[in-house]
Scaffold this motif. Structure first.
Motif, short mmCIF file in Angstrom:
data_model
loop_
_atom_site.label_atom_id
_atom_site.label_comp_id
_atom_site.label_asym_id
_atom_site.label_seq_id
_atom_site.Cartn_x
_atom_site.Cartn_y
_atom_site.Cartn_z
N PRO A 1 0.81 -1.22 0.00
CA PRO A 1 0.00 0.00 0.00
C PRO A 1 0.85 1.27 0.00
CG PRO A 1 -0.84 -1.58 1.59
CD PRO A 1 0.47 -2.12 1.11
N TYR B 1 -13.29 -2.61 -1.60
CA TYR B 1 -12.95 -1.43 -0.81
C TYR B 1 -12.59 -1.80 0.62
CZ TYR B 1 -15.11 1.23 -4.66
OH TYR B 1 -15.43 1.78 -5.89
N ALA C 1 -8.97 -0.97 2.27
CA ALA C 1 -8.86 -0.10 3.44
C ALA C 1 -8.22 -0.83 4.62
CB ALA C 1 -10.23 0.44 3.84
N TYR D 1 -4.55 0.77 2.23
CA TYR D 1 -4.50 1.61 1.04
C TYR D 1 -5.13 2.99 1.24
CZ TYR D 1 -2.65 -2.12 -1.87
OH TYR D 1 -1.83 -3.08 -2.41
N PHE D 2 -6.10 3.08 2.11
CA PHE D 2 -6.73 4.37 2.43
C PHE D 2 -7.41 4.23 3.79
CE2 PHE D 2 -9.68 2.02 -0.32
CZ PHE D 2 -10.86 2.03 0.41
N PRO D 3 -7.78 5.33 4.43
CA PRO D 3 -8.35 5.25 5.79
C PRO D 3 -9.63 4.43 5.84
CG PRO D 3 -7.68 7.50 5.27
CD PRO D 3 -7.59 6.73 3.98
N GLU E 1 -13.09 5.97 5.58
CA GLU E 1 -13.60 6.37 4.27
C GLU E 1 -14.64 5.39 3.73
OE1 GLU E 1 -11.80 7.92 -0.05
OE2 GLU E 1 -10.47 7.57 1.65
N ARG F 1 -14.61 8.80 -3.45
CA ARG F 1 -13.71 7.96 -4.23
C ARG F 1 -14.24 6.54 -4.35
NH1 ARG F 1 -7.58 8.59 -2.24
NH2 ARG F 1 -8.44 7.89 -0.24
N LEU G 1 -7.97 6.34 -6.66
CA LEU G 1 -8.04 5.57 -5.42
C LEU G 1 -6.92 4.53 -5.41
CD1 LEU G 1 -9.77 5.09 -2.83
CD2 LEU G 1 -10.92 3.27 -4.10
N PRO G 2 -6.04 4.56 -4.40
CA PRO G 2 -4.96 3.58 -4.34
C PRO G 2 -5.49 2.15 -4.33
CG PRO G 2 -4.57 5.36 -2.78
CD PRO G 2 -5.98 5.53 -3.30
#
Length: 282
Positions: A52, A77, A81, A85-87, A90, A100, A111-112
């Protein structure tokens, strides 16, 4: 890396995420997301070589994953997460305007973890075959993974990609079919009678593995065999994962009714009561 017991705990949390996300949005696809949760958890938390922190869309020197069945975005997703990769918070924005986390994976907002927009069924295997061939040409030893729905294999483009991958002996391509026997308006047998998928993929020149898609040990063993077979036989590999639509929530299991239907709040509470909170809800 996570052991089997830890993977099972992560999978329970991912299922909770799916229920909460789709309920909050009152839109989305819980049934198929739940059926492939164990597969996705094993991929992202055990099997794949991915980072990530260093992610970029080139995918160089890393395993690449493509979600061909883009409507399964909720599970995608969640594992993205939960693996960093992202919070995680989110996830609460699923399908909101400007989010996103679109209803199908999109690259518009960068989006990563998302290499390509998906959702038009049948396209993912073509993209994955091209990416895998590119890795081979660049002498990158990593694998390309792609997840398809079984109903999706009614699309002709899937079989065009199958011919291409076999012709070019793309042994670093590993495809997975979420074989839950359900699609948007009935069983796969009622809609198009998929029949013996193992024999069909073998006839197209692929090495085929069958496994229980809800047994972590069986899933990991299938992944290991797929990598070995692809290299040994110089063939693309298809793993047919036998699963149950809506797995983990009793009133969603084994029916197409929850393919693209969000539970009401009281139904969500009933579902969450069946799923252990293991990593903390967002």
């Amino acid at each position: 890396m996570a052991n089997i017991q830890e993977l099972e705990k992560i999978a329970s949390q991912v299922r909770r995420d799916i229920i909460r996300m789709v309920t909050s949005a009152q839109s989305g696809h819980p049934g198929g997301s739940l059926s492939c949760t164990d597969i996705m958890t094993a991929l992202f938390f055990k099997e794949m070589d991915h980072s990530p922190e260093q992610w970029n869309r080139s995918g160089k020197e890393r395993d690449i994953f493509f979600l061909s069945a883009g409507h399964l975005a909720p599970v995608f997703y969640s594992v993205l997460a939960r693996s960093g990769y992202f919070p995680v918070k989110e996830l609460a924005t699923l399908r909101q305007f400007g989010s996103r986390l679109q209803g199908h994976p999109s690259v518009e907002h960068h989006l990563p973890g998302v290499y390509v927009a998906s959702g038009s069924l049948g396209q993912g295997l073509s993209v994955a075959a091209g990416a895998a061939l590119s890795k081979r040409l660049e002498k990158d030893p990593h694998h390309v993974w792609v997840l398809l729905g079984d109903g999706e294999t009614e699309e002709g483009q899937v079989w065009e990609a199958a011919l291409f991958a076999a012709k070019h002996q793309i042994g670093n391509l590993i495809a997975i079919t979420d074989r839950n026997h359900q699609q948007i308006d009935g069983t796969t047998e009622q809609v198009a009678e998929l029949g013996d998928l193992k024999s069909k993929w073998e006839a197209f020149g692929w090495h085929v593995i069958e496994a229980d898609g809800h047994n972590m040990e069986a899933i990991l063993n299938a992944f290991a065999e797929a990598k070995r077979a692809g290299k040994e036989f110089n063939k693309p590999v298809m793993i047919l994962m036998n699963t149950v639509m809506g797995k983990g929530v009793d009133f969603m299991e084994g029916t197409c009714a929850w393919h693209g239907k969000a539970p009401k709040p009281e139904q969500a509470e009933q579902a969450l009561a069946q799923l252990a909170e293991t990593l903390g809800d967002y």
